[in-house]
Design a protein around this motif. Structure first.
Motif, PDB file in Angstrom:
ATOM      1  N   ALA A   1     -46.962  13.673  26.341  1.00 48.85           N
ATOM      2  CA  ALA A   1     -46.031  12.862  25.549  1.00 48.85           C
ATOM      3  C   ALA A   1     -46.216  13.079  24.053  1.00 48.85           C
ATOM      4  CB  ALA A   1     -46.219  11.383  25.879  1.00 48.85           C
ATOM      5  N   SER A   2     -47.257  13.828  23.661  1.00 50.73           N
ATOM      6  CA  SER A   2     -47.530  14.080  22.245  1.00 50.73           C
ATOM      7  C   SER A   2     -46.912  15.375  21.742  1.00 50.73           C
ATOM      8  CB  SER A   2     -49.042  14.136  22.000  1.00 50.73           C
ATOM      9  OG  SER A   2     -49.685  12.970  22.459  1.00 50.73           O
ATOM     10  N   LEU A   3     -46.226  16.098  22.587  1.00 53.64           N
ATOM     11  CA  LEU A   3     -45.588  17.338  22.143  1.00 53.64           C
ATOM     12  C   LEU A   3     -44.634  17.051  20.995  1.00 53.64           C
ATOM     13  CD1 LEU A   3     -44.712  18.877  25.622  1.00 53.64           C
ATOM     14  CD2 LEU A   3     -46.515  19.653  24.071  1.00 53.64           C
ATOM     15  N   ALA A   4     -44.746  17.809  19.920  1.00 48.35           N
ATOM     16  CA  ALA A   4     -43.954  17.528  18.721  1.00 48.35           C
ATOM     17  C   ALA A   4     -42.877  18.573  18.474  1.00 48.35           C
ATOM     18  CB  ALA A   4     -44.874  17.421  17.505  1.00 48.35           C
ATOM     19  N   TRP A   5     -42.553  19.371  19.473  1.00 47.51           N
ATOM     20  CA  TRP A   5     -41.468  20.334  19.300  1.00 47.51           C
ATOM     21  C   TRP A   5     -40.151  19.620  19.005  1.00 47.51           C
ATOM     22  CZ3 TRP A   5     -43.599  22.456  24.399  1.00 47.51           C
ATOM     23  CH2 TRP A   5     -44.574  23.441  24.152  1.00 47.51           C
ATOM     24  N   MET A   6     -39.206  20.356  18.464  1.00 51.76           N
ATOM     25  CA  MET A   6     -37.899  19.791  18.135  1.00 51.76           C
ATOM     26  C   MET A   6     -37.084  19.434  19.372  1.00 51.76           C
ATOM     27  SD  MET A   6     -36.762  22.091  14.905  1.00 51.76           S
ATOM     28  CE  MET A   6     -37.535  21.819  13.301  1.00 51.76           C
ATOM     29  N   MET A   7     -37.497  19.916  20.511  1.00 48.67           N
ATOM     30  CA  MET A   7     -36.919  19.482  21.778  1.00 48.67           C
ATOM     31  C   MET A   7     -37.960  19.698  22.857  1.00 48.67           C
ATOM     32  SD  MET A   7     -34.006  22.410  22.301  1.00 48.67           S
ATOM     33  CE  MET A   7     -34.383  24.141  21.975  1.00 48.67           C
ATOM     34  N   ARG A   8     -37.913  18.853  23.864  1.00 48.48           N
ATOM     35  CA  ARG A   8     -38.898  18.908  24.936  1.00 48.48           C
ATOM     36  C   ARG A   8     -38.314  18.242  26.173  1.00 48.48           C
ATOM     37  NH1 ARG A   8     -43.125  14.200  22.716  1.00 48.48           N
ATOM     38  NH2 ARG A   8     -41.847  12.421  23.361  1.00 48.48           N
ATOM     39  N   LEU A   9     -38.940  18.448  27.300  1.00 54.02           N
ATOM     40  CA  LEU A   9     -38.586  17.714  28.504  1.00 54.02           C
ATOM     41  C   LEU A   9     -39.348  16.395  28.509  1.00 54.02           C
ATOM     42  CD1 LEU A   9     -38.698  20.475  31.277  1.00 54.02           C
ATOM     43  CD2 LEU A   9     -36.766  19.767  29.850  1.00 54.02           C
ATOM     44  N   ALA A  10     -38.650  15.310  28.812  1.00 55.71           N
ATOM     45  CA  ALA A  10     -39.324  14.018  28.926  1.00 55.71           C
ATOM     46  C   ALA A  10     -40.168  14.006  30.189  1.00 55.71           C
ATOM     47  CB  ALA A  10     -38.304  12.888  28.964  1.00 55.71           C
ATOM     48  N   GLU A  11     -41.263  13.270  30.127  1.00 53.25           N
ATOM     49  CA  GLU A  11     -42.152  13.187  31.278  1.00 53.25           C
ATOM     50  C   GLU A  11     -41.727  12.093  32.251  1.00 53.25           C
ATOM     51  OE1 GLU A  11     -44.716  15.330  31.984  1.00 53.25           O
ATOM     52  OE2 GLU A  11     -43.728  16.415  30.364  1.00 53.25           O
ATOM     53  N   ARG A  12     -41.236  10.981  31.733  1.00 54.50           N
ATOM     54  CA  ARG A  12     -40.904   9.843  32.603  1.00 54.50           C
ATOM     55  C   ARG A  12     -39.522   9.929  33.210  1.00 54.50           C
ATOM     56  NH1 ARG A  12     -42.980   4.130  30.076  1.00 54.50           N
ATOM     57  NH2 ARG A  12     -45.202   4.447  30.435  1.00 54.50           N
ATOM     58  N   TRP A  13     -38.605  10.590  32.520  1.00 60.41           N
ATOM     59  CA  TRP A  13     -37.210  10.561  32.949  1.00 60.41           C
ATOM     60  C   TRP A  13     -36.651  11.963  33.060  1.00 60.41           C
ATOM     61  CZ3 TRP A  13     -37.869   8.336  27.757  1.00 60.41           C
ATOM     62  CH2 TRP A  13     -38.455   7.078  27.813  1.00 60.41           C
ATOM     63  N   PRO A  14     -35.563  12.153  33.818  1.00 59.72           N
ATOM     64  CA  PRO A  14     -34.933  13.470  33.912  1.00 59.72           C
ATOM     65  C   PRO A  14     -34.036  13.727  32.697  1.00 59.72           C
ATOM     66  CG  PRO A  14     -33.753  11.913  35.290  1.00 59.72           C
ATOM     67  CD  PRO A  14     -34.930  11.167  34.713  1.00 59.72           C
ATOM     68  N   THR A  15     -34.659  13.990  31.551  1.00 56.36           N
ATOM     69  CA  THR A  15     -33.903  14.226  30.323  1.00 56.36           C
ATOM     70  C   THR A  15     -34.516  15.361  29.531  1.00 56.36           C
ATOM     71  OG1 THR A  15     -35.186  12.778  28.850  1.00 56.36           O
ATOM     72  CG2 THR A  15     -33.430  11.736  30.133  1.00 56.36           C
ATOM     73  N   VAL A  16     -33.672  15.958  28.687  1.00 53.68           N
ATOM     74  CA  VAL A  16     -34.147  16.787  27.608  1.00 53.68           C
ATOM     75  C   VAL A  16     -34.009  15.935  26.346  1.00 53.68           C
ATOM     76  CG1 VAL A  16     -31.878  17.877  27.236  1.00 53.68           C
ATOM     77  CG2 VAL A  16     -33.959  18.997  26.415  1.00 53.68           C
ATOM     78  N   GLU A  17     -35.053  15.958  25.525  1.00 53.95           N
ATOM     79  CA  GLU A  17     -35.076  15.117  24.327  1.00 53.95           C
ATOM     80  C   GLU A  17     -34.952  15.997  23.091  1.00 53.95           C
ATOM     81  OE1 GLU A  17     -37.989  11.919  21.995  1.00 53.95           O
ATOM     82  OE2 GLU A  17     -38.740  13.077  23.701  1.00 53.95           O
ATOM     83  N   LEU A  18     -33.875  15.795  22.333  1.00 57.90           N
ATOM     84  CA  LEU A  18     -33.683  16.495  21.072  1.00 57.90           C
ATOM     85  C   LEU A  18     -34.277  15.649  19.956  1.00 57.90           C
ATOM     86  CD1 LEU A  18     -31.531  17.851  22.970  1.00 57.90           C
ATOM     87  CD2 LEU A  18     -30.268  18.368  20.881  1.00 57.90           C
ATOM     88  N   ARG A  19     -35.270  16.214  19.262  1.00 56.48           N
ATOM     89  CA  ARG A  19     -36.004  15.507  18.227  1.00 56.48           C
ATOM     90  C   ARG A  19     -35.781  16.155  16.858  1.00 56.48           C
ATOM     91  NH1 ARG A  19     -40.495  12.981  20.443  1.00 56.48           N
ATOM     92  NH2 ARG A  19     -41.865  13.724  18.776  1.00 56.48           N
ATOM     93  N   VAL A  20     -34.716  16.918  16.747  1.00 60.51           N
ATOM     94  CA  VAL A  20     -34.477  17.748  15.572  1.00 60.51           C
ATOM     95  C   VAL A  20     -33.909  16.972  14.383  1.00 60.51           C
ATOM     96  CG1 VAL A  20     -32.159  18.395  16.365  1.00 60.51           C
ATOM     97  CG2 VAL A  20     -33.411  19.930  14.843  1.00 60.51           C
ATOM     98  N   PHE A  21     -33.300  15.813  14.634  1.00 58.95           N
ATOM     99  CA  PHE A  21     -32.543  15.126  13.592  1.00 58.95           C
ATOM    100  C   PHE A  21     -33.419  14.226  12.729  1.00 58.95           C
ATOM    101  CE2 PHE A  21     -29.627  15.259  17.365  1.00 58.95           C
ATOM    102  CZ  PHE A  21     -28.805  16.268  16.903  1.00 58.95           C
TER     103      PHE A  21
END
Length: 379
Positions: free
Chosen positions: A230-250
């Motif tokens: 859960a500490s991955l700081a990439w601009m996008m990653r796969l969520a661990e708890r849910w079936p999602t891709v998380e965009l963290r770029v903004f």
């Protein structure tokens, strides 16, 4: 950013049925500022205690890494109206809580004024703080994170692979962190540059499939600031708890309209990527070019060229943005989101991204920038 328990528990997205619009979730990080200096004020716990007793549809409100930060996580969202409603409910309540304390609730990628916020309570934050070393004073950042449902982790990996060359134009469009600690950084998105210093940072590498992703991610755990997956700081990653891709770029966005529009655009881009319809030249995916493109977009925003992922060569920023929107248009139209995203893009074309507007306001002094931050937060 760094949730106290890893992924936020306030959002539970499910795998979308075939043919249905993908569900999404929004996480906004907000910072509390003193109006005259625009410096952080460490009263987030007090504000959170007040907001958690409100009778609204807000799903989850908590503190973040800084004592001046509040994080909001939406419930599962299916359409633009629902996203608009919950984001505005949070911002209205947050703005009022700040006003009662004589403060400004600001949705910016970095606090513009001098002074620094302290670290929030909790063993996880203290450990993170210690690991940062001399980087700690610069770690004053706020982001907008968008979760979009995926139908499998393999699909999520394929989506991330396709989106890599398009992260730079997304940064240019949404850049909203030109100042830090009272100084103009010269960058449109200084938050992007600060984030590049983490152990896992910037653009994620290319993974073959979900098995490859999981194996390589597990090998990173225990390295530097990567305490767990859960500490991955990439601009996008796969969520661990849910079936999602998380965009963290903004960067965190000035207005609710911008937050919602970027979330909808993110959903459309994920849908387009999953369908294999995002244009890209092989050269545009090369790691060195993608990484340099991100730096360049963070530095110049929309005021210089960008690498066009369709050709691998530089082009005017708005040409690249329009190509991105053109590729996403079928998905935007299918979800009923085209008009809202078009309005957002035309607004940015007319008045500039958040970084441009912050600099423009500051030309009339800190008080003028404070008025902009206060007005746009609840607008």
């Amino acid at each position: 950013m760094l949730s106290p328990v890893g992924d936020n528990p306030g959002m539970t997205l499910s795998t979308p049925p075939a043919g249905a619009p993908r569900t999404l979730g929004v996480e906004e990080e907000v910072i509390l500022l003193e109006p005259e200096t625009l410096s952080p004020v460490d009263v987030a716990d007090e504000v959170i205690a007040e907001l958690t007793h409100l009778d609204t549809s807000m799903s989850f409100i908590t503190h973040e890494y800084l004592r001046a930060q509040v994080e909001f996580s939406s419930p599962v969202l299916t359409d633009a109206d629902a996203a608009d409603r919950v984001v505005r409910e949070f911002r209205r309540a947050m703005g009022q809580a700040a006003e009662r304390r004589g403060l400004i609730a600001a949705s910016v990628g970095t606090p513009p004024g001098p002074g620094r916020s302290g670290t929030a309570a909790g063993e996880r934050y203290v450990r993170f703080d210690t690991e940062l070393g001399a980087m700690r004073p610069d770690h004053q950042i706020q982001g907008l994170h968008v979760h979009v449902a995926i139908r499998s982790r393999d699909e999520g990996v394929a989506v991330m692979r396709a989106l890599r060359p398009w992260l730079a134009p997304l940064i240019a469009l949404s850049a909203n962190s030109p100042r830090m600690a009272g100084v103009d950084t010269g960058f449109a998105s200084w938050r992007t540059i600060v984030g590049r210093r983490f152990t896992t940072a910037s653009v994620p590498p290319i993974f073959a499939d979900a098995t490859d992703y999981d194996r390589r991610v597990r090998a990173l755990v225990g390295m530097g600031t990567t305490f767990d997956t859960a500490s991955l700081a990439w601009m996008m990653r796969l969520a661990e708890r849910w079936p999602t891709v998380e965009l963290r770029v903004f960067d965190a966005q000035l207005t609710a309209d911008e937050t919602v529009a970027l979330a909808l655009l993110a959903r459309a881009l994920v849908e387009t990527a999953a369908a294999g319809e995002l244009p890209h030249a092989e050269a545009a995916s090369h790691a060195e070019l993608v990484d340099a493109s991100v730096w360049h977009a963070a530095r110049h925003g929309l005021e210089d060229g960008l690498v066009d992922p369709a050709t691998g060569s530089q082009a005017p920023a708005w040409v690249v943005v329009e190509r991105m929107l053109g590729a996403a248009r079928p998905a935007l139209v299918a979800a009923g989101d085209a008009e809202r995203v078009d309005a957002y893009v035309e607004h940015v074309r007319a008045v500039g991204n958040g970084a441009h507007r912050q600099r423009e306001a500051l030309a009339d002094g800190a008080a003028a920038l404070g008025r902009l931050l206060r007005a746009t937060f609840t607008a």
